[in-house]
Scaffold this active site. Sequence first.
Site, PDB file in Angstrom:
ATOM      1  N   HIS A  82       1.073  -1.069  -0.142  1.00 47.33           N
ATOM      2  CA  HIS A  82      -0.037  -0.064  -0.076  1.00 47.33           C
ATOM      3  C   HIS A  82       1.032   1.290  -0.038  1.00 47.33           C
ATOM      4  O   HIS A  82       1.963   1.409   0.602  1.00 47.33           O
ATOM      5  CB  HIS A  82      -0.856  -0.010   1.190  1.00 47.33           C
ATOM      6  CG  HIS A  82      -2.069   0.900   1.259  1.00 47.33           C
ATOM      7  ND1 HIS A  82      -3.390   0.182   0.596  1.00 47.33           N
ATOM      8  CD2 HIS A  82      -2.407   2.039   1.310  1.00 47.33           C
ATOM      9  CE1 HIS A  82      -4.106   1.352   0.643  1.00 47.33           C
ATOM     10  NE2 HIS A  82      -3.733   2.375   0.862  1.00 47.33           N
ATOM     11  N   ASP A 161     -14.222   2.965   6.940  1.00 48.38           N
ATOM     12  CA  ASP A 161     -13.093   3.717   6.264  1.00 48.38           C
ATOM     13  C   ASP A 161     -13.399   4.245   5.016  1.00 48.38           C
ATOM     14  O   ASP A 161     -13.076   5.356   4.336  1.00 48.38           O
ATOM     15  CB  ASP A 161     -11.636   2.781   6.095  1.00 48.38           C
ATOM     16  CG  ASP A 161     -10.692   3.583   5.245  1.00 48.38           C
ATOM     17  OD1 ASP A 161     -10.315   4.626   5.415  1.00 48.38           O
ATOM     18  OD2 ASP A 161     -10.324   3.028   4.055  1.00 48.38           O
ATOM     19  N   ARG A 168     -13.058  12.640   4.272  1.00 55.03           N
ATOM     20  CA  ARG A 168     -11.998  13.474   4.552  1.00 55.03           C
ATOM     21  C   ARG A 168     -11.445  14.251   3.429  1.00 55.03           C
ATOM     22  O   ARG A 168     -11.148  15.623   3.511  1.00 55.03           O
ATOM     23  CB  ARG A 168     -10.788  12.621   5.062  1.00 55.03           C
ATOM     24  CG  ARG A 168     -10.970  12.136   6.524  1.00 55.03           C
ATOM     25  CD  ARG A 168      -9.947  10.937   6.387  1.00 55.03           C
ATOM     26  NE  ARG A 168      -8.578  11.172   6.043  1.00 55.03           N
ATOM     27  CZ  ARG A 168      -7.860  10.401   5.629  1.00 55.03           C
ATOM     28  NH1 ARG A 168      -8.102   9.192   5.650  1.00 55.03           N
ATOM     29  NH2 ARG A 168      -6.486  10.676   5.230  1.00 55.03           N
ATOM     30  N   SER A 183      -6.461   4.771   8.265  1.00 55.77           N
ATOM     31  CA  SER A 183      -7.276   4.341   7.201  1.00 55.77           C
ATOM     32  C   SER A 183      -6.324   3.205   6.529  1.00 55.77           C
ATOM     33  O   SER A 183      -7.052   2.267   6.037  1.00 55.77           O
ATOM     34  CB  SER A 183      -7.161   5.510   6.165  1.00 55.77           C
ATOM     35  OG  SER A 183      -7.489   5.289   4.999  1.00 55.77           O
ATOM     36  N   LYS A 187      -7.595  -1.016   6.504  1.00 59.40           N
ATOM     37  CA  LYS A 187      -7.813  -1.829   5.352  1.00 59.40           C
ATOM     38  C   LYS A 187      -6.830  -3.011   5.130  1.00 59.40           C
ATOM     39  O   LYS A 187      -7.295  -4.158   4.834  1.00 59.40           O
ATOM     40  CB  LYS A 187      -7.707  -0.998   3.822  1.00 59.40           C
ATOM     41  CG  LYS A 187      -8.741   0.039   3.737  1.00 59.40           C
ATOM     42  CD  LYS A 187      -8.732   0.539   2.571  1.00 59.40           C
ATOM     43  CE  LYS A 187      -7.493   1.721   2.327  1.00 59.40           C
ATOM     44  NZ  LYS A 187      -7.841   3.272   2.493  1.00 59.40           N
TER      45      LYS A 187
HETATM   46  N1  URA Z   1      -4.302   5.899   1.400  1.00 63.51           N
HETATM   47  C1  URA Z   1      -5.038   5.499   2.273  1.00 63.51           C
HETATM   48  O1  URA Z   1      -5.672   4.509   2.151  1.00 63.51           O
HETATM   49  N2  URA Z   1      -5.823   6.191   3.154  1.00 63.51           N
HETATM   50  C2  URA Z   1      -5.149   7.450   3.191  1.00 63.51           C
HETATM   51  O2  URA Z   1      -5.909   8.022   4.353  1.00 63.51           O
HETATM   52  C3  URA Z   1      -4.400   7.855   2.523  1.00 63.51           C
HETATM   53  C4  URA Z   1      -3.827   7.190   1.514  1.00 63.51           C
END
Ligand code: URA
Length: 417
Positions: A82, A161, A168, A183, A187
């Site tokens: 990620h 999220d 946001r 966040s 995930k």
């Molecule tokens: N990537 C994400 O999954 N969440 C964020 O808040 C910022 C980047």
Amino acid sequence: MNILEIIAKKRDKKELSKEEIEYFVQGYTKGEITDYQAAALVMAIYLNQMTGREITNLTLAMAYSGDVLDLSEIGQQIVDKHSTGGVGDKVSLILLPTVSSLGVKIAKMSGRGLGFTGGTVDKLESIPGYQTNLPIQTFIQNVKEIGISMIGQTLNLAPADKKLYALRDTISCTDSIPLIASSIMSKKIASGAQNIVLDVTYGSGAFMKTKEEANKLAKTMQEIGELAGKNVTCILTSMEQPLGKAVGNTLEVIETIRALNGQIEPDVEQVILLLGSHMLKMGGLGDNLEENKEKIKDAIKSGKAFQKFIQMVEKQGGDISYLLHPEKFEKAKYITPVLAEKEGKIQKLHALSIAEIACSLGAGRTRKEDKIDPAVGIVLEKKIGDKVKKQDTLGYLYANREITQQEKEKFLNSYVI
Ligand code: URA
């Protein structure tokens, strides 16, 4: 318990309890807490930060707000990746098929663009036919059969999220360590991988503007990972200028195809080698990072990585003739070169203003319901360190309307020559 007291507590810089955080996350997910109440609380978190305990509780509450995937049936080699976001960041598109071709199992759920940063799902959807919303069982089956699947965040994974992420974006609360860390990690916990490589970006094109802030974000995510029993490796990478040449959805897919055919931009290659070498190590496919980098170079050179990308796209309904003949992708109507007005060496190339131009051309969203135009964006011909002469092309603006003088000037001003 009530939401007004929770908002007031955070507004007054007090620590929220686990129960209060869970009450908020569950209530917001079910629609019992309104967007404006959630916005007030998110802004209070943005301004007053959170303690480590609060961040962990927020992460876990979001992770368990929906389904939690169990990927153990796929095996130990599964590694997730990620990024905290960037401009022109097509790393997942190139890296994941490449490491998959070497035996790492990839079950990747990506997001859409957030704020000025692009999202892998939007990029994948610019390939005609490509399905990003597969049922979970098909997703897992694809990983078992061909070693890779890349989809969007499905309805049931970390739905809290999903809602908060979109909220946001609309209230200028994207660049916050507690909010980004929770966040991402929610995930990652919900999507079931045991091993996670995190690309933590810093610079003008990232949410974290300095390396110090990126380090803090990395430490926060590492701590959450440890508490959740996950193996987490964080790699800090610079996003001072856009990554590679293309910014925009189809344009980045075309750059991906070129990269997987050996024409990879040096800055993109550096990130791919760095992250990929750690992914191979985490997947149990070699502890020597330098040797791993060579394996990655070989996978690209031999065409193995591109074949894996084709296989994945085909499996998810995409029309692979576009990958084999990228000239088939629909082009923007206006492709406008912007020329240098003086000569010299490029000292800076502001990623954020390039992203803002790409967004204004239609490559990103300013509201969550906005539709993206896959064909538009920017191709950079010159980057930091390059020498330019007067009238050299700095880059091309791809648009489906005429470029404004203001956009042209903004593009020119993104460069410090
Ligand atoms: N990537 C994400 O999954 N969440 C964020 O808040 C910022 C980047």
